[in-house]
Design a protein around this motif. Structure first.
Motif, mmCIF file in Angstrom:
data_model
loop_
_atom_site.group_PDB
_atom_site.id
_atom_site.type_symbol
_atom_site.label_atom_id
_atom_site.label_comp_id
_atom_site.label_asym_id
_atom_site.label_seq_id
_atom_site.Cartn_x
_atom_site.Cartn_y
_atom_site.Cartn_z
ATOM 1 N N SER A 216 42.589 48.582 102.150
ATOM 2 C CA SER A 216 43.602 49.012 101.185
ATOM 3 C C SER A 216 43.043 50.074 100.254
ATOM 4 O O SER A 216 43.750 51.014 99.872
ATOM 5 C CB SER A 216 44.145 47.821 100.400
ATOM 6 N N SER A 217 41.746 49.960 99.894
ATOM 7 C CA SER A 217 41.151 50.949 98.993
ATOM 8 C C SER A 217 41.192 52.338 99.628
ATOM 9 O O SER A 217 41.612 53.320 99.013
ATOM 10 C CB SER A 217 39.718 50.532 98.669
ATOM 11 N N ILE A 218 40.758 52.419 100.876
ATOM 12 C CA ILE A 218 40.701 53.736 101.510
ATOM 13 C C ILE A 218 42.098 54.263 101.810
ATOM 14 O O ILE A 218 42.402 55.431 101.525
ATOM 15 C CB ILE A 218 39.852 53.686 102.793
ATOM 16 N N ILE A 219 42.949 53.397 102.354
ATOM 17 C CA ILE A 219 44.284 53.889 102.707
ATOM 18 C C ILE A 219 45.005 54.369 101.449
ATOM 19 O O ILE A 219 45.588 55.451 101.426
ATOM 20 C CB ILE A 219 45.099 52.802 103.437
ATOM 21 N N SER A 220 44.900 53.582 100.368
ATOM 22 C CA SER A 220 45.623 54.002 99.159
ATOM 23 C C SER A 220 45.012 55.286 98.592
ATOM 24 O O SER A 220 45.719 56.155 98.092
ATOM 25 C CB SER A 220 45.692 52.854 98.154
ATOM 26 N N THR B 230 52.833 54.086 101.550
ATOM 27 C CA THR B 230 51.998 54.379 100.381
ATOM 28 C C THR B 230 52.153 53.264 99.349
ATOM 29 O O THR B 230 51.162 52.761 98.815
ATOM 30 C CB THR B 230 52.418 55.730 99.746
ATOM 31 N N ASP B 231 53.405 52.873 99.098
ATOM 32 C CA ASP B 231 53.638 51.778 98.141
ATOM 33 C C ASP B 231 52.963 50.501 98.610
ATOM 34 O O ASP B 231 52.346 49.782 97.828
ATOM 35 C CB ASP B 231 55.150 51.507 97.994
ATOM 36 N N LEU B 232 53.095 50.253 99.916
ATOM 37 C CA LEU B 232 52.515 49.023 100.460
ATOM 38 C C LEU B 232 50.995 49.034 100.263
ATOM 39 O O LEU B 232 50.402 48.071 99.766
ATOM 40 C CB LEU B 232 52.859 48.913 101.952
ATOM 41 N N ALA B 233 50.367 50.176 100.618
ATOM 42 C CA ALA B 233 48.905 50.267 100.494
ATOM 43 C C ALA B 233 48.495 50.092 99.034
ATOM 44 O O ALA B 233 47.543 49.358 98.722
ATOM 45 C CB ALA B 233 48.416 51.604 101.023
ATOM 46 N N ASN B 234 49.238 50.750 98.127
ATOM 47 C CA ASN B 234 48.883 50.631 96.710
ATOM 48 C C ASN B 234 49.038 49.199 96.216
ATOM 49 O O ASN B 234 48.195 48.698 95.465
ATOM 50 C CB ASN B 234 49.760 51.558 95.862
ATOM 51 N N ARG C 131 30.335 33.818 101.500
ATOM 52 C CA ARG C 131 31.509 33.724 102.389
ATOM 53 C C ARG C 131 32.729 34.323 101.699
ATOM 54 O O ARG C 131 33.511 35.041 102.309
ATOM 55 C CB ARG C 131 31.796 32.270 102.759
ATOM 56 N N ALA C 132 32.881 34.019 100.411
ATOM 57 C CA ALA C 132 34.044 34.539 99.679
ATOM 58 C C ALA C 132 33.997 36.066 99.603
ATOM 59 O O ALA C 132 35.018 36.736 99.729
ATOM 60 C CB ALA C 132 34.098 33.932 98.287
ATOM 61 N N LEU C 133 32.772 36.601 99.426
ATOM 62 C CA LEU C 133 32.633 38.060 99.392
ATOM 63 C C LEU C 133 33.029 38.661 100.741
ATOM 64 O O LEU C 133 33.750 39.654 100.811
ATOM 65 C CB LEU C 133 31.188 38.457 99.093
ATOM 66 N N MET C 134 32.552 38.027 101.810
ATOM 67 C CA MET C 134 32.881 38.527 103.143
ATOM 68 C C MET C 134 34.396 38.479 103.363
ATOM 69 O O MET C 134 34.972 39.347 104.002
ATOM 70 C CB MET C 134 32.199 37.683 104.233
ATOM 71 N N MET C 135 35.005 37.445 102.782
ATOM 72 C CA MET C 135 36.445 37.269 102.967
ATOM 73 C C MET C 135 37.238 38.462 102.416
ATOM 74 O O MET C 135 38.207 38.907 103.029
ATOM 75 C CB MET C 135 36.882 35.985 102.266
ATOM 76 N N VAL C 136 36.806 38.975 101.262
ATOM 77 C CA VAL C 136 37.614 40.041 100.650
ATOM 78 C C VAL C 136 37.329 41.419 101.243
ATOM 79 O O VAL C 136 38.128 42.333 101.085
ATOM 80 C CB VAL C 136 37.409 40.129 99.113
ATOM 81 N N ILE C 137 36.179 41.528 101.930
ATOM 82 C CA ILE C 137 35.754 42.876 102.289
ATOM 83 C C ILE C 137 36.736 43.677 103.157
ATOM 84 O O ILE C 137 37.120 44.783 102.788
ATOM 85 C CB ILE C 137 34.349 42.827 102.916
ATOM 86 N N PHE D 260 46.311 47.039 97.563
ATOM 87 C CA PHE D 260 45.060 47.380 96.887
ATOM 88 C C PHE D 260 44.994 46.721 95.505
ATOM 89 O O PHE D 260 43.955 46.182 95.108
ATOM 90 C CB PHE D 260 44.945 48.905 96.781
ATOM 91 N N GLU D 261 46.110 46.762 94.779
ATOM 92 C CA GLU D 261 46.141 46.115 93.452
ATOM 93 C C GLU D 261 45.773 44.639 93.572
ATOM 94 O O GLU D 261 44.949 44.111 92.819
ATOM 95 C CB GLU D 261 47.548 46.217 92.840
ATOM 96 N N VAL D 262 46.419 43.969 94.551
ATOM 97 C CA VAL D 262 46.166 42.538 94.730
ATOM 98 C C VAL D 262 44.701 42.300 95.109
ATOM 99 O O VAL D 262 44.030 41.425 94.559
ATOM 100 C CB VAL D 262 47.086 41.943 95.822
ATOM 101 N N MET D 263 44.200 43.141 96.027
ATOM 102 C CA MET D 263 42.827 42.936 96.480
ATOM 103 C C MET D 263 41.814 43.171 95.357
ATOM 104 O O MET D 263 40.779 42.525 95.294
ATOM 105 C CB MET D 263 42.502 43.853 97.672
ATOM 106 N N MET D 264 42.142 44.110 94.453
ATOM 107 C CA MET D 264 41.214 44.333 93.330
ATOM 108 C C MET D 264 41.181 43.109 92.429
ATOM 109 O O MET D 264 40.126 42.665 91.983
ATOM 110 C CB MET D 264 41.617 45.570 92.542
ATOM 111 N N LYS D 265 42.364 42.560 92.176
ATOM 112 C CA LYS D 265 42.432 41.348 91.348
ATOM 113 C C LYS D 265 41.664 40.201 92.012
ATOM 114 O O LYS D 265 40.882 39.496 91.378
ATOM 115 C CB LYS D 265 43.894 40.902 91.162
#
Ligand code: ASP
Length: 404
Positions: free
Chosen positions: A52-56, A167-171, A40-46, A174-179
């Motif tokens: 964010s990964s693609i947009i950034s 661009t800043d927002l997406a980046n 479930r946690a994995l699905m949550m982040v997807i 993305f940083e937060v989502m990677m963490k």
């Protein structure tokens, strides 16, 4: 626990889970919830991770002079090498058939599969969502990826004021989502324990399963080897007209780093340094192609996604037709574009492929145990392909390199 590296924790969890599944068969329901929780946690982040990964990644295309010719060449190289990689994997997995005939105790009817099978032909049509929020909420990944790609692209086409903000927002997101994803991944040992214990209790023939897992690993490794030692060097040689061997030597540090960190992102500074200083590609090209490549160009991951999805389908006794395999190829391509350059991102993306072809997500549990070593190898191939791309593009732009 903190001192033990994550991949060792996963391995230990795997061994314990196998023992638990064998000796405490009747008590698996006490631990299986752990697997469900982590899935479930994995699905949550997807969804936010992919978005964010693609947009950034896409917003990188927009920096001024990079638009146009170089951007097009780069995308062409990224797409074609990923497709070559996937096809290599597809041929191998069909030849080797690591999962066919496996008695994994999965014989029970796979829920929703019939439905998914019918809609295979229409999958391509459904990539364009009628309502993007519906796709978000239902986790319809192909539409999410499609939307992210065009949204990211059009960010590069709006006036600076909006472009810089988005661009800043997406980046930042993305940083937060990677963490956040790395945080979730830290619980992988629990995921392994929950799922593997349950599966082991159900699997009738453990030795056979183990051998099949090894064969699957071999199929992925062979594919990676073929792609990195034949396909990519040929492209460097024929289109770039430089020595692939010299380039390989120039890249030794980043490749070793990629292997040991399992992260294209963590390796990026070293990749840029080596491609620029050792191979002699201009900063203009490295600073555009490599950061973009670290997020969207993942040949190793693409190949792995395809082999793993086919292996899981085989293990569930699902025969995929030619058209269905094309859908797997296409999904693997999109999944590799959407995967972040962090450890185990490819495994997280497996859930995308499994859900798009209607296979149960627990399939991930089957391949988790051997994921670390495959992650190390596929990340090395990802970085190798990025670097070859930079060389080829530099050469087609008429640059003189140090590796001629
Ligand atoms: N670890 C890979 C990378 O950073 C992504 C993956 O898990 O396939 O390139």
């Amino acid at each position: 626990m903190k001192k033990i590296k994550l991949h060792w924790q996963i391995l230990i969890a795997f061994v314990l889970a196998v023992l638990y599944g064998i000796f405490l068969k009747d008590y698996v329901h006490y631990v299986s919830w752990m697997g469900d929780l982590c899935l479930r946690a994995l699905m949550m982040v997807i969804v936010p991770l992919i978005l964010s990964s693609i947009i950034s990644g896409m917003t990188n295309i927009g920096s001024g002079e990079n638009l146009g010719r170089i951007g097009l060449k780069t995308m062409l190289y990224y797409l074609s090498t990923s497709i070559f990689a996937i096809l290599t994997g597809l041929v191998l997995v069909n030849l080797i058939q690591p999962g066919v005939g496996a008695d994994l105790g999965f014989a029970k009817e796979v829920e929703g599969l019939a439905e998914a099978r019918e809609s295979f032909g229409e999958t391509l049509l459904y990539i364009i969502p009628k309502n993007i929020f519906e796709s978000f909420s239902q986790g319809n990944m192909l539409s999410v990826i499609f939307f992210a790609i065009i949204f990211g692209f059009f960010i590069t086409r709006v006036p600076d004021k909006h472009r810089i903000f988005l661009t800043d927002l997406a980046n930042s997101v993305f940083e937060v989502m990677m963490k956040l994803t790395m945080f979730v991944i830290r619980f992988a040992p629990l995921l392994v324990f929950g799922i593997v214990a349950q599966k082991v209790a159900e699997i009738p023939d453990l030795v056979d399963t183990f051998l099949r897992l090894l064969t699957y690993m071999l199929a992925v490794l062979m594919g990676l080897l073929l792609h990195s030692t034949i396909t990519l060097p040929l492209i460097v040689k024929v289109i770039g007209r430089v020595s692939p061997l010299k380039h390989f030597k120039a890249m030794s540090t980043p490749l070793l780093t990629a292997f040991s960190t399992s992260s294209s992102n963590a390796t990026l500074p070293l990749t840029m340094e080596a491609v620029e200083n050792n191979s002699g590609v201009s900063n203009k090209i490295t600073s555009f192609t490599l950061p973009l490549g670290a997020t969207v160009n993942m040949d190793g991951t693409a190949l792995y996604e395809c082999v793993a999805a086919m292996f899981i389908a085989q293990a569930y006794g699902v025969e995929l037709s030619f058209i269905q395999q094309i859908v797997v190829v296409f999904t693997a391509l999109l999944a590799s574009i959407g995967a972040a350059g962090i450890p185990m991102a490819g495994l997280v993306m497996m859930t995308v492929i499994l859900s798009s072809v209607g296979l149960p997500l627990e399939g991930v549990g089957l391949i988790l145990a051997v994921d670390r070593i495959l992650d190390m190898c596929r990340t090395t191939v990802n970085v190798w392909s990025d670097s070859c791309g930079a060389v080829v593009i530099a050469r087609t732009e008429g640059e003189k390199l140090k590796i001629e």
